[in-house]
Design a protein around this motif. Structure first.
Motif, PDB file in Angstrom:
ATOM      1  N   THR A  73       0.823  -1.202   0.000  1.00  0.00           N
ATOM      2  CA  THR A  73       0.000   0.000   0.000  1.00  0.00           C
ATOM      3  C   THR A  73       0.860   1.257   0.000  1.00  0.00           C
ATOM      4  O   THR A  73       2.059   1.217   0.263  1.00  0.00           O
ATOM      5  CB  THR A  73      -0.940   0.005   1.210  1.00  0.00           C
ATOM      6  OG1 THR A  73      -0.165  -0.211   2.407  1.00  0.00           O
ATOM      7  CG2 THR A  73      -1.966  -1.120   1.102  1.00  0.00           C
ATOM      8  N   ILE A  74       0.199   2.375  -0.254  1.00  0.00           N
ATOM      9  CA  ILE A  74       0.907   3.638  -0.461  1.00  0.00           C
ATOM     10  C   ILE A  74       1.676   4.091   0.775  1.00  0.00           C
ATOM     11  O   ILE A  74       2.708   4.775   0.668  1.00  0.00           O
ATOM     12  CB  ILE A  74      -0.095   4.726  -0.914  1.00  0.00           C
ATOM     13  CG1 ILE A  74       0.632   5.932  -1.511  1.00  0.00           C
ATOM     14  CG2 ILE A  74      -1.010   5.118   0.221  1.00  0.00           C
ATOM     15  CD1 ILE A  74       1.130   5.721  -2.905  1.00  0.00           C
ATOM     16  N   ASP A  75       1.221   3.716   1.960  1.00  0.00           N
ATOM     17  CA  ASP A  75       1.891   4.155   3.184  1.00  0.00           C
ATOM     18  C   ASP A  75       3.251   3.497   3.362  1.00  0.00           C
ATOM     19  O   ASP A  75       4.026   3.910   4.240  1.00  0.00           O
ATOM     20  CB  ASP A  75       1.007   3.883   4.410  1.00  0.00           C
ATOM     21  CG  ASP A  75       0.591   2.428   4.511  1.00  0.00           C
ATOM     22  OD1 ASP A  75       0.107   1.879   3.497  1.00  0.00           O
ATOM     23  OD2 ASP A  75       0.760   1.834   5.588  1.00  0.00           O
ATOM     24  N   GLY A  76       3.573   2.517   2.548  1.00  0.00           N
ATOM     25  CA  GLY A  76       4.881   1.874   2.634  1.00  0.00           C
ATOM     26  C   GLY A  76       5.927   2.486   1.718  1.00  0.00           C
ATOM     27  O   GLY A  76       7.049   1.979   1.627  1.00  0.00           O
ATOM     28  N   VAL A  77       5.586   3.586   1.038  1.00  0.00           N
ATOM     29  CA  VAL A  77       6.502   4.204   0.082  1.00  0.00           C
ATOM     30  C   VAL A  77       7.047   5.509   0.653  1.00  0.00           C
ATOM     31  O   VAL A  77       6.288   6.362   1.133  1.00  0.00           O
ATOM     32  CB  VAL A  77       5.798   4.489  -1.265  1.00  0.00           C
ATOM     33  CG1 VAL A  77       6.773   5.161  -2.239  1.00  0.00           C
ATOM     34  CG2 VAL A  77       5.251   3.196  -1.865  1.00  0.00           C
ATOM     35  N   ASP A  78       8.363   5.663   0.584  1.00  0.00           N
ATOM     36  CA  ASP A  78       9.019   6.914   0.947  1.00  0.00           C
ATOM     37  C   ASP A  78       9.301   7.673  -0.352  1.00  0.00           C
ATOM     38  O   ASP A  78      10.157   7.270  -1.143  1.00  0.00           O
ATOM     39  CB  ASP A  78      10.318   6.635   1.707  1.00  0.00           C
ATOM     40  CG  ASP A  78      10.984   7.900   2.218  1.00  0.00           C
ATOM     41  OD1 ASP A  78      11.521   8.652   1.386  1.00  0.00           O
ATOM     42  OD2 ASP A  78      10.983   8.126   3.443  1.00  0.00           O
ATOM     43  N   PHE A  79       8.581   8.762  -0.572  1.00  0.00           N
ATOM     44  CA  PHE A  79       8.632   9.440  -1.865  1.00  0.00           C
ATOM     45  C   PHE A  79       9.951  10.179  -2.082  1.00  0.00           C
ATOM     46  O   PHE A  79      10.439  10.271  -3.216  1.00  0.00           O
ATOM     47  CB  PHE A  79       7.432  10.375  -2.013  1.00  0.00           C
ATOM     48  CG  PHE A  79       6.122   9.677  -1.780  1.00  0.00           C
ATOM     49  CD1 PHE A  79       5.665   8.715  -2.677  1.00  0.00           C
ATOM     50  CD2 PHE A  79       5.366   9.939  -0.645  1.00  0.00           C
ATOM     51  CE1 PHE A  79       4.471   8.053  -2.469  1.00  0.00           C
ATOM     52  CE2 PHE A  79       4.174   9.277  -0.428  1.00  0.00           C
ATOM     53  CZ  PHE A  79       3.726   8.334  -1.340  1.00  0.00           C
ATOM     54  N   ASP A  80      10.535  10.703  -1.019  1.00  0.00           N
ATOM     55  CA  ASP A  80      11.844  11.351  -1.155  1.00  0.00           C
ATOM     56  C   ASP A  80      12.902  10.342  -1.577  1.00  0.00           C
ATOM     57  O   ASP A  80      13.785  10.661  -2.384  1.00  0.00           O
ATOM     58  CB  ASP A  80      12.251  12.014   0.159  1.00  0.00           C
ATOM     59  CG  ASP A  80      11.416  13.246   0.480  1.00  0.00           C
ATOM     60  OD1 ASP A  80      10.967  13.913  -0.473  1.00  0.00           O
ATOM     61  OD2 ASP A  80      11.210  13.539   1.677  1.00  0.00           O
ATOM     62  N   TYR A  81      12.815   9.149  -1.034  1.00  0.00           N
ATOM     63  CA  TYR A  81      13.766   8.102  -1.408  1.00  0.00           C
ATOM     64  C   TYR A  81      13.551   7.675  -2.858  1.00  0.00           C
ATOM     65  O   TYR A  81      14.525   7.503  -3.614  1.00  0.00           O
ATOM     66  CB  TYR A  81      13.597   6.909  -0.467  1.00  0.00           C
ATOM     67  CG  TYR A  81      14.524   5.748  -0.755  1.00  0.00           C
ATOM     68  CD1 TYR A  81      15.877   5.823  -0.465  1.00  0.00           C
ATOM     69  CD2 TYR A  81      14.031   4.557  -1.292  1.00  0.00           C
ATOM     70  CE1 TYR A  81      16.736   4.751  -0.719  1.00  0.00           C
ATOM     71  CE2 TYR A  81      14.864   3.487  -1.549  1.00  0.00           C
ATOM     72  CZ  TYR A  81      16.216   3.585  -1.260  1.00  0.00           C
ATOM     73  OH  TYR A  81      17.051   2.518  -1.517  1.00  0.00           O
ATOM     74  N   ALA A  82      12.298   7.516  -3.261  1.00  0.00           N
ATOM     75  CA  ALA A  82      12.015   7.177  -4.656  1.00  0.00           C
ATOM     76  C   ALA A  82      12.547   8.256  -5.597  1.00  0.00           C
ATOM     77  O   ALA A  82      13.059   7.955  -6.680  1.00  0.00           O
ATOM     78  CB  ALA A  82      10.511   6.987  -4.864  1.00  0.00           C
ATOM     79  N   ALA A  83      12.461   9.509  -5.176  1.00  0.00           N
ATOM     80  CA  ALA A  83      12.995  10.604  -5.985  1.00  0.00           C
ATOM     81  C   ALA A  83      14.515  10.529  -6.064  1.00  0.00           C
ATOM     82  O   ALA A  83      15.114  10.830  -7.107  1.00  0.00           O
ATOM     83  CB  ALA A  83      12.550  11.945  -5.402  1.00  0.00           C
TER      84      ALA A  83
END
Length: 458
Positions: A336-346
């Protein structure tokens, strides 16, 4: 330290004798790559992952007619995003679907059209030379054949697709010597079909693919082992190339190359990009095709001899991979979306972007690299001259070498625009060697190990 040779250059086909008393690795910093890194947006990646999750499931066998649910809606949205990016850059992207009907497979028993979305940014100097960034569209739950249950696939692998779209947004603002491809590949969970279709078509069309950067799970920082870390990433790279002939294998036994396949030297190149252009990121080059006993969409390219690696998070959380959405014994399962770190993906997206840009701005890796020096104090390397298309783009070449037990290149010498150079008093038996092409503005190709073992193709 001035590493440029004192010897004069006689001409393009001259032999250069290089003094190596003060040799070390030198690198020209590229401000444009810092600018590219800074432009990657965690907010846009978050929005794209949320959109991909909103389709409920992106299973390869799922709904294709709905505008809001299933793989069909997801791929149409991805194509629309690439089309918008192309419109913003004056039509700089060639955007299309690539498909094939698959049937009779263990995970696709009945006929299904596997459809990927491809966007090609054509190079201005050498357009048939390609570097590729990919992510896979499809998602799954515990039962790989369950195509109706919700399978958000937020990290696996909406993160890789969102990163690929974001890289296209940033890099489409620039023009490159070589071509860059942004690929959202389908059918990964059912058998790596999107990658296989693309690799086979590229081979048929004569694409000179120099790099495949497969992004599969680039958003999780909290591992199953309890480690939380947003400062590391892994680059998986196979050893000996899969299209090696028996003659090549016999030659490699005596000359080396087991750890210098084009995929390995591609991984080293990306590792260098991380050190130089991505703040607070240390990449680990893993000497393996993929995680133990597992696979990804770079493999079909490797199978055909193309250089390819997998870029991904270091700390995986298996409770969030290939799981039905549920809670058992206090453990929450599901991607689910709460398991994603968007800064890290960036951060990992930026690593892809600067690596793609650097390779596309650089000349093609040298072809027909050869080495001699047995029973001699000196080592001589030679390579083919640049193609007619790239002749004006190439400034010269740089020779690299390292101790045989060193993971990365330790020494280098720029040798000018020649096709042969000799390192004086550097014994061939004690080091591994390679050659990189250098553009007029200082961009370098990946290093090419001599012989078939290290060749990036013609």
């Amino acid at each position: 330290m001035n590493l440029y040779p004192k010897a004069s250059l006689v001409g393009l086909f001259s032999v250069l004798l290089v003094s190596t008393a003060s040799a070390d690795v030198e690198y020209v910093d590229q401000p444009a790559l810092h600018d590219i890194q800074a432009q990657v947006s965690a907010q846009r990646i978050e929005a794209d992952i949320n959109k991909l999750v909103s389709f409920g499931t992106r299973h390869t066998l799922s709904e294709t007619d709905s505008d809001t649910r299933g793989i069909g809606a997801a791929r149409r949205w991805i194509k629309a995003e690439f089309d918008k990016i192309s419109a913003a850059c004056g039509g700089c992207l060639d955007v299309y679907y690539q498909s094939r009907v698959i049937k009779g497979e263990s995970r696709i028993p009945d006929p299904v059209e596997v459809v990927s979305v491809i966007a090609v940014q054509r190079g201005t100097v050498d357009p048939n030379r390609y570097v590729i960034m990919s992510g896979d569209i499809d998602s799954r739950v515990s039962d790989v054949m369950d195509y109706t249950s919700d399978a958000p696939g937020a990290n696996d692998n909406a993160s890789g697709v969102a990163g690929t779209i974001e890289a296209a947004r940033v890099l489409s603002q620039y023009k490159f010597a070589g071509s860059i491809v942004y690929a959202a590949l389908a059918g990964e969970e059912q058998g790596l079909f999107g990658g296989r279709i693309m690799a086979e078509q590229a081979q048929k069309d004569g694409w000179r693919i120099k790099a495949v950067l497969n992004n599969d799970m680039i958003g999780n920082i909290e591992g199953i082992n309890g480690v939380i870390n947003n400062t590391t990433a892994r680059i998986f790279a196979e050893g000996t190339r899969q299209d090696e002939t028996e003659a090549d294998m016999r030659r490699r036994r005596f000359t080396g190359g087991e750890v210098d396949s084009p995929s390995r030297n591609l991984a080293r190149y990306i590792d260098w990009m991380a050190d130089r252009y991505i703040p607070n990121l240390d990449t680990m080059v893993i000497y393996r095709l993929d995680r133990f006993g597992r696979g990804g969409h770079h493999r079909p390219f490797n199978d055909l001899g193309f250089p390819g690696v997998r870029i991904m998070e270091t700390n995986e959380n298996y409770h969030r991979q290939h799981q039905d959405l549920r809670t058992e014994n206090g453990i929450v399962y599901g991607d689910t979306i709460d398991g994603v770190d968007f800064d890290y993906a960036a951060k990992l997206t930026a690593l892809n972007a600067v690596s793609l840009a650097s390779m596309a701005w650089a000349p093609s890796p040298p072809a027909q690299v050869k080495i001699t020096g047995a029973v001699s104090a000196d080592t001589t390397l030679s390579w083919a001259p640049a193609s007619a298309a790239e002749k004006a783009h190439v400034k010269g070449y740089r020779i690299y070498w390292r101790h045989t037990d060193a993971p990365n290149w330790e020494f280098s010498q720029y040798v000018g625009n020649v096709t042969e150079a000799t390192l004086k008093n550097v014994v061939i038996d004690n080091y591994f060697f390679g050659v990189a092409s250098v553009s007029k503005d200082g961009y370098e190709s990946p290093v090419v190990f001599p012989g078939a073992a290290g060749a990036f193709g013609e």
